[in-house]
Design an enzyme around this catalytic site. Structure first.
Site, PDB file in Angstrom:
ATOM      1  N   LYS A 160      33.909  31.997  48.476  1.00  0.00           N
ATOM      2  CA  LYS A 160      34.903  32.836  47.817  1.00  0.00           C
ATOM      3  C   LYS A 160      36.162  32.045  47.918  1.00  0.00           C
ATOM      4  O   LYS A 160      36.767  31.490  49.067  1.00  0.00           O
ATOM      5  CB  LYS A 160      34.907  34.242  48.551  1.00  0.00           C
ATOM      6  CG  LYS A 160      33.746  35.014  48.331  1.00  0.00           C
ATOM      7  CD  LYS A 160      33.770  36.260  49.291  1.00  0.00           C
ATOM      8  CE  LYS A 160      34.592  37.482  48.344  1.00  0.00           C
ATOM      9  NZ  LYS A 160      34.342  38.799  49.217  1.00  0.00           N
ATOM     10  N   LYS A 203      28.595  36.042  54.609  1.00  0.00           N
ATOM     11  CA  LYS A 203      27.316  36.335  54.387  1.00  0.00           C
ATOM     12  C   LYS A 203      27.286  37.019  53.114  1.00  0.00           C
ATOM     13  O   LYS A 203      28.075  37.841  52.759  1.00  0.00           O
ATOM     14  CB  LYS A 203      26.856  37.223  55.707  1.00  0.00           C
ATOM     15  CG  LYS A 203      25.405  37.570  55.466  1.00  0.00           C
ATOM     16  CD  LYS A 203      25.053  38.141  57.044  1.00  0.00           C
ATOM     17  CE  LYS A 203      23.265  38.392  56.921  1.00  0.00           C
ATOM     18  NZ  LYS A 203      22.491  37.129  56.779  1.00  0.00           N
ATOM     19  N   LEU A 205      25.504  39.771  50.970  1.00  0.00           N
ATOM     20  CA  LEU A 205      24.613  40.806  51.353  1.00  0.00           C
ATOM     21  C   LEU A 205      23.999  41.106  49.942  1.00  0.00           C
ATOM     22  O   LEU A 205      24.587  41.082  48.806  1.00  0.00           O
ATOM     23  CB  LEU A 205      25.927  42.193  51.281  1.00  0.00           C
ATOM     24  CG  LEU A 205      26.674  41.997  52.781  1.00  0.00           C
ATOM     25  CD1 LEU A 205      27.670  42.734  52.789  1.00  0.00           C
ATOM     26  CD2 LEU A 205      25.850  41.937  53.984  1.00  0.00           C
ATOM     27  N   HIS A 210      29.433  49.645  47.151  1.00  0.00           N
ATOM     28  CA  HIS A 210      30.911  49.424  47.217  1.00  0.00           C
ATOM     29  C   HIS A 210      31.493  50.902  47.535  1.00  0.00           C
ATOM     30  O   HIS A 210      31.447  51.718  46.753  1.00  0.00           O
ATOM     31  CB  HIS A 210      31.395  48.886  45.813  1.00  0.00           C
ATOM     32  CG  HIS A 210      32.929  49.031  46.079  1.00  0.00           C
ATOM     33  ND1 HIS A 210      33.415  47.454  45.828  1.00  0.00           N
ATOM     34  CD2 HIS A 210      34.029  49.645  46.057  1.00  0.00           C
ATOM     35  CE1 HIS A 210      35.008  47.856  45.848  1.00  0.00           C
ATOM     36  NE2 HIS A 210      35.324  49.244  45.753  1.00  0.00           N
ATOM     37  N   GLU A 277      38.644  48.173  50.841  1.00  0.00           N
ATOM     38  CA  GLU A 277      37.204  48.047  50.317  1.00  0.00           C
ATOM     39  C   GLU A 277      36.323  47.642  51.107  1.00  0.00           C
ATOM     40  O   GLU A 277      36.638  46.613  51.625  1.00  0.00           O
ATOM     41  CB  GLU A 277      37.354  47.266  48.649  1.00  0.00           C
ATOM     42  CG  GLU A 277      38.297  48.041  47.740  1.00  0.00           C
ATOM     43  CD  GLU A 277      38.381  47.103  46.471  1.00  0.00           C
ATOM     44  OE1 GLU A 277      38.914  47.988  45.358  1.00  0.00           O
ATOM     45  OE2 GLU A 277      37.895  46.253  46.347  1.00  0.00           O
ATOM     46  N   GLU A 289      38.126  43.764  51.096  1.00  0.00           N
ATOM     47  CA  GLU A 289      39.939  43.274  50.659  1.00  0.00           C
ATOM     48  C   GLU A 289      40.350  44.725  50.681  1.00  0.00           C
ATOM     49  O   GLU A 289      39.844  45.743  50.687  1.00  0.00           O
ATOM     50  CB  GLU A 289      39.992  42.686  49.114  1.00  0.00           C
ATOM     51  CG  GLU A 289      39.609  43.644  48.076  1.00  0.00           C
ATOM     52  CD  GLU A 289      39.855  43.029  46.673  1.00  0.00           C
ATOM     53  OE1 GLU A 289      40.541  42.220  46.635  1.00  0.00           O
ATOM     54  OE2 GLU A 289      39.508  43.274  45.626  1.00  0.00           O
ATOM     55  N   ASN A 291      43.601  46.603  48.537  1.00  0.00           N
ATOM     56  CA  ASN A 291      44.508  46.704  47.517  1.00  0.00           C
ATOM     57  C   ASN A 291      45.808  47.593  47.782  1.00  0.00           C
ATOM     58  O   ASN A 291      45.678  48.887  48.265  1.00  0.00           O
ATOM     59  CB  ASN A 291      43.966  47.416  46.276  1.00  0.00           C
ATOM     60  CG  ASN A 291      42.630  46.598  45.673  1.00  0.00           C
ATOM     61  OD1 ASN A 291      42.945  45.429  45.774  1.00  0.00           O
ATOM     62  ND2 ASN A 291      41.583  47.208  45.324  1.00  0.00           N
ATOM     63  N   ARG A 293      48.171  49.263  46.450  1.00  0.00           N
ATOM     64  CA  ARG A 293      48.747  50.047  45.353  1.00  0.00           C
ATOM     65  C   ARG A 293      47.998  51.300  45.034  1.00  0.00           C
ATOM     66  O   ARG A 293      46.855  51.307  45.383  1.00  0.00           O
ATOM     67  CB  ARG A 293      48.832  49.026  44.003  1.00  0.00           C
ATOM     68  CG  ARG A 293      47.273  48.678  43.829  1.00  0.00           C
ATOM     69  CD  ARG A 293      47.045  47.872  42.384  1.00  0.00           C
ATOM     70  NE  ARG A 293      45.800  47.134  42.408  1.00  0.00           N
ATOM     71  CZ  ARG A 293      44.585  47.387  41.926  1.00  0.00           C
ATOM     72  NH1 ARG A 293      44.327  48.861  42.037  1.00  0.00           N
ATOM     73  NH2 ARG A 293      43.502  46.828  42.197  1.00  0.00           N
TER      74      ARG A 293
HETATM   75  P1  ADP Z   1      37.801  39.939  43.777  1.00  0.00           P
HETATM   76  O1  ADP Z   1      39.004  40.300  44.375  1.00  0.00           O
HETATM   77  O2  ADP Z   1      37.458  38.698  43.006  1.00  0.00           O
HETATM   78  O3  ADP Z   1      37.058  41.099  43.006  1.00  0.00           O
HETATM   79  P2  ADP Z   1      35.997  40.902  46.073  1.00  0.00           P
HETATM   80  O4  ADP Z   1      35.891  40.317  47.487  1.00  0.00           O
HETATM   81  O5  ADP Z   1      36.786  42.017  46.016  1.00  0.00           O
HETATM   82  O6  ADP Z   1      36.884  39.834  45.040  1.00  0.00           O
HETATM   83  O7  ADP Z   1      34.625  41.156  45.632  1.00  0.00           O
HETATM   84  C1  ADP Z   1      34.466  41.662  44.377  1.00  0.00           C
HETATM   85  C2  ADP Z   1      32.759  41.670  44.217  1.00  0.00           C
HETATM   86  O8  ADP Z   1      31.809  40.759  44.706  1.00  0.00           O
HETATM   87  C3  ADP Z   1      32.399  42.969  45.301  1.00  0.00           C
HETATM   88  O9  ADP Z   1      32.705  44.056  44.706  1.00  0.00           O
HETATM   89  C4  ADP Z   1      31.020  42.720  45.264  1.00  0.00           C
HETATM   90  O10 ADP Z   1      30.126  43.275  44.295  1.00  0.00           O
HETATM   91  C5  ADP Z   1      30.687  41.213  45.422  1.00  0.00           C
HETATM   92  N1  ADP Z   1      31.050  40.543  46.704  1.00  0.00           N
HETATM   93  C6  ADP Z   1      32.160  40.207  47.442  1.00  0.00           C
HETATM   94  N2  ADP Z   1      31.807  39.882  48.589  1.00  0.00           N
HETATM   95  C7  ADP Z   1      30.275  39.832  48.958  1.00  0.00           C
HETATM   96  C8  ADP Z   1      29.374  39.630  49.690  1.00  0.00           C
HETATM   97  N3  ADP Z   1      29.756  39.121  51.036  1.00  0.00           N
HETATM   98  N4  ADP Z   1      28.001  39.991  49.581  1.00  0.00           N
HETATM   99  C9  ADP Z   1      27.643  40.217  48.546  1.00  0.00           C
HETATM  100  N5  ADP Z   1      28.606  40.640  47.172  1.00  0.00           N
HETATM  101  C10 ADP Z   1      29.992  40.468  47.670  1.00  0.00           C
END
Ligand code: ADP
Length: 451
Positions: A160, A203, A205, A210, A277, A289, A291, A293
Site C-alpha cells: 500500500k 497482511k 485479509l 469494514h 476505520e 486508517e 479520517n 473529518r
Molecule cells: P484508501 O485510503 O486508499 O481508501 P484504505 O487503507 O482505507 O485505503 O483501504 C481501502 C480498502 O482496501 C479497505 O476498505 C479494504 O477494502 C481494502 N484493504 C485495505 N487494507 C487491506 C488489507 N490489509 N487486507 C485486505 N483488504 C484491505
C-alpha cells in the site's frame, strides 16, 4: 476560547446543505461559497449569503484556498466548516486559516498531518493502543526488504502507498513469485497518483468486514465514541450502503472497541469528529486508517444516538466542549444509509443532466439529505452523489421494511440513479441476514444479471 459568530461552508452539494441546516438551527450566521456551475444549487438558494469563488473546476473553486480565505474576509466569517472531501483533510488549509485568525472546524493541523500519512498513522495507532494489521515496520524500501517482510508476515500480502487514498497504489501479492512485481508496480502507481512512491506492506485479509468507530474529542483530553458503522458494502473501495450498528457485533464487542478508540483519542487530545476505520475478521479488529473529518455516512450514527454531529463539531470548535459524556450516549434501534448517485445502477456510468421529476419519500424514520430538486441540472464536474436516504427503525428488520417502502416512493426522473440497485439489495437474502464482507457487492454485481 474562540467564539464563532459566522461560519463559511467550504463545500457543495448535500453536505453544504447539511452544515447550513445545523447553522440555522444554532442561530449562527453563515455564508456559502460556490463555483459558477453551482449558482443554482440548493445550498446557495437557502443561504442568507453566498460568494462565487471561481469557475467549475474544483481546483479553481472549492480547492482554491486563497479564494476561500478572501471570501471569509469579505463576509466577516470567523470560522470555516470544510464538510468532507475537498479541503477537509488539508493540513495546510487549517494552518492558513489559523494564521488569518479564522477557526477551522476540525482537528489541529498536526493531527490531520499525522493521520494523512498512512505509515505515521499506523505507528501512532499502535502507540495509542489501537490494534493494527500485522505488517512491515514502516516503509518497504528495497526488493530484499519486500521479500523478507512478506516471508515474515505470511502470504498473501498487500502493498500500500503511504500517501494512498481511494484505493489507489494498492497491490496484492499471493506468493514469493509475484511480490517483487507487486512492490514495484505499487511504487510506480503511488508515484504517479500521489507524487510519493513510499509503500508499506500488510497482511492481506481475505474476507473482512469494514467497521469504523465514530469518535469525538474536545481537544483537552476528553473523548467519547458513538459506536460503529458497518460499511462493508463497497464498490471499488467506495461505500455504497452503510449500517449502524453492525450486524456482526454484539454489545460487548461494540463497547470494547469503542472504548479502545475513545481512550486513544483522550491520549492524543484529539479535537472534533473523527472516524477510526478497521477491517474486522474472525473477531479481531485491524486498524487501516483514521479520517479526521465528518464522514458521508454520519447520519446513521445520528439516527441511533440522537446526537447532531455537526452541532457537536461547532460546539467543540467554539470551545464549548462535548455536550454528552460516554454514559449519556445511548444506542437506539438500527439505521441504514443508501448513497444515491447520478449513475447507471449497473454500469455506474455517470449521468449528469436535468432532473425532470423529483419526489422524495417521507414518513416516520425516513431522512433525505440531498440538494436535488425538480428542474435541478446536475453539473458534470463533481462527484456523482446526489443524495442520501437514511432510514431508522427500532430493529434491523423494521429498518429494512421501512427502507423497502421508502425506496418504492422515491422518484428521480430524467437521469440515471443507483436507486434500482438498492431495490435489488433490500430484497436480497444475504443482506437480510447481514451476511456480507467487503467483497460481497463486487461479487454480486459480477454474478447477478440486472433485474
Ligand atoms: P484508501 O485510503 O486508499 O481508501 P484504505 O487503507 O482505507 O485505503 O483501504 C481501502 C480498502 O482496501 C479497505 O476498505 C479494504 O477494502 C481494502 N484493504 C485495505 N487494507 C487491506 C488489507 N490489509 N487486507 C485486505 N483488504 C484491505
Amino acid at each position: 476560547m474562540p467564539m464563532i459568530s459566522k461560519i463559511l461552508i467550504a463545500n457543495r452539494g448535500e453536505i453544504a446543505l447539511r452544515v447550513l441546516r445545523a447553522c440555522k438551527e444554532l442561530g449562527i450566521a453563515c455564508v456559502v461559497v460556490h463555483s459558477t456551475a453551482d449558482a443554482d444549487a440548493m445550498h446557495v438558494r437557502l443561504a442568507d449569503e453566498s460568494v462565487c469563488i471561481g469557475p467549475p473546476s474544483s481546483r479553481e473553486s472549492y480547492l482554491n484556498i486563497h479564494q476561500i480565505v478572501a471570501a471569509c474576509e469579505i463576509t466577516g466569517a470567523d470560522a470555516v466548516h470544510p464538510g468532507y472531501g475537498f479541503l477537509s483533510e488539508n493540513a495546510k488549509f487549517a494552518d492558513i486559516l489559523e494564521a488569518h485568525g479564522i477557526t477551522f472546524i476540525g482537528p489541529t493541523a498536526d493531527h490531520i498531518r499525522i493521520m494523512g500519512d498512512k505509515i505515521t498513522a499506523k505507528t501512532t495507532a499502535l502507540e495509542l493502543g489501537i490494534p493494527v494489521v500485522p505488517g512491515s515496520d514502516g516503509e518497504v524500501k528495497t526488493e530484499e526488504d519486500a521479500l523478507k517482510t512478506a516471508a515474515e508476515i505470511g502470504y498473501p500480502v498487500l502493498i500500500k502507498a503511504t500517501a494512498g487514498g481511494g484505493g489507489r497504489g494498492m497491490k496484492v501479492a499471493k506468493s514469493e513469485a509475484d511480490v517483487i512485481e507487486a512492490w514495484s508496480t505499487a511504487r510506480t502507481e503511488a508515484a504517479a497518483a500521489f507524487g510519493n512512491d513510499a509503500v508499506y506492506m500488510e497482511k492481506y485479509l481475505g474476507k473482512p468486514r469494514h467497521i469504523e468507530i465514530q469518535v469525538f474529542g474536545d481537544g483537552e483530553g476528553n473523548a467519547i465514541h458513538l459506536g460503529e458503522r458497518d460499511c462493508s458494502l463497497q464498490r471499488r473501495h467506495q461505500k455504497v450502503w452503510e449500517e449502524a450498528n453492525s450486524p456482526a457485533l454484539n454489545v460487548e464487542q461494540r463497547m470494547k472497541i469503542g472504548q479502545v478508540c475513545a481512550d486513544a483519542m483522550k491520549k492524543l487530545k484529539y479535537r472534533g469528529a473523527g472516524t477510526i476505520e478497521f477491517l474486522y475478521e474472525n473477531g479481531e479488529f485491524y486498524f487501516i486508517e483514521m479520517n479526521t473529518r465528518l464522514q458521508v455516512e454520519h447520519p446513521i450514527t445520528e439516527a441511533i444516538t440522537g446526537i447532531d454531529l455537526v452541532h457537536e463539531q461547532i460546539r467543540v470548535a467554539s470551545g464549548g466542549g462535548l455536550s454528552v459524556t460516554q454514559d449519556e450516549v445511548h444506542f437506539s434501534g438500527h439505521a441504514i444509509e443508501c448513497r444515491i448517485n447520478a449513475e447507471h445502477a449497473r454500469t455506474f456510468v455517470p449521468s449528469p443532466g436535468t432532473i425532470t421529476h423529483f419526489h422524495a419519500p417521507g414518513g416516520l424514520g425516513v431522512r433525505i439529505d440531498s440538494g436535488a430538486y425538480q428542474g435541478y441540472k446536475i453539473p458534470p464536474y463533481y462527484d456523482s452523489l446526489i443524495g442520501k436516504l437514511i432510514v431508522h427503525g427500532r430493529t434491523r428488520v423494521e429498518c429494512m421494511m421501512r427502507l423497502r417502502r421508502a425506496l418504492d416512493e422515491f422518484v428521480v426522473d430524467g437521469i440515471n440513479t443507483t436507486l434500482p440497485l438498492f431495490q435489488d439489495l433490500v430484497s436480497n437474502q444475504d443482506i437480510a441476514n447481514g451476511d456480507y464482507d467487503i467483497h460481497w457487492l463486487e461479487d454480486y454485481l459480477a454474478n447477478t444479471p440486472a433485474a
